[in-house]
Design a protein around this motif. Sequence first.
Motif, PDB file in Angstrom:
ATOM      1  N   VAL A  42       0.846  -1.202   0.000  1.00 14.96           N
ATOM      2  CA  VAL A  42       0.000   0.000   0.000  1.00 14.96           C
ATOM      3  C   VAL A  42       0.878   1.248   0.000  1.00 14.96           C
ATOM      4  CG1 VAL A  42      -1.651   1.343   1.367  1.00 14.96           C
ATOM      5  CG2 VAL A  42      -2.048  -1.083   0.990  1.00 14.96           C
ATOM      6  N   ALA A  43       2.036   1.172   0.660  1.00 22.39           N
ATOM      7  CA  ALA A  43       2.947   2.316   0.724  1.00 22.39           C
ATOM      8  C   ALA A  43       3.480   2.715  -0.654  1.00 22.39           C
ATOM      9  CB  ALA A  43       4.110   1.993   1.663  1.00 22.39           C
ATOM     10  N   ILE A  44       3.590   1.768  -1.583  1.00 26.59           N
ATOM     11  CA  ILE A  44       4.109   2.110  -2.920  1.00 26.59           C
ATOM     12  C   ILE A  44       3.012   2.248  -3.975  1.00 26.59           C
ATOM     13  CG2 ILE A  44       6.364   1.062  -2.473  1.00 26.59           C
ATOM     14  CD1 ILE A  44       5.440  -1.289  -4.294  1.00 26.59           C
ATOM     15  N   MET A  45       1.781   1.993  -3.587  1.00 24.50           N
ATOM     16  CA  MET A  45       0.690   2.043  -4.562  1.00 24.50           C
ATOM     17  C   MET A  45       0.479   3.435  -5.137  1.00 24.50           C
ATOM     18  SD  MET A  45      -2.061  -0.501  -2.904  1.00 24.50           S
ATOM     19  CE  MET A  45      -2.814  -1.509  -4.135  1.00 24.50           C
ATOM     20  N   GLY A  46       0.703   4.452  -4.350  1.00 26.75           N
ATOM     21  CA  GLY A  46       0.557   5.815  -4.859  1.00 26.75           C
ATOM     22  C   GLY A  46       1.426   6.032  -6.080  1.00 26.75           C
TER      23      GLY A  46
END
Length: 130
Positions: free
Chosen positions: A51-55
Amino acid sequence: GARVLTLSPTISTRLSPHPTIPATRGGSSLLFWSDTVWINQDSIEERGSQVAIMGSIFENARRVFIYLGEEDFHSNLAMAYLSAIEKREIQFDTPTTPEVLEALTLFLARPWFSRIWVLQEVYQAKKAIL
């Protein structure tokens, strides 16, 4: 590295006829990333790190295809109602029928709406397609 993955009939059916996906020719391929394929949904640790790299993934994607689930009567009715609001054909606070309220309730109860990272998915996409 990239891996070749055979698409399930559901995903393949949803993507293949879509007018915004160019046809591949001469051995070329398209790059797809799917959270349900690449993230172990049973691992809280893995979900958190991904989720931390999904942006970044959503910001860099040309298009983000949002799969809300199988189409049915309720989803069609809910989408038609929401589309009418978007087009300003009706006001959001306009009284509606019990059928539309039921369709909206069932539509918004779909699993996609329960995932927190969908906010990034929609907000950071250059072009989000339902």
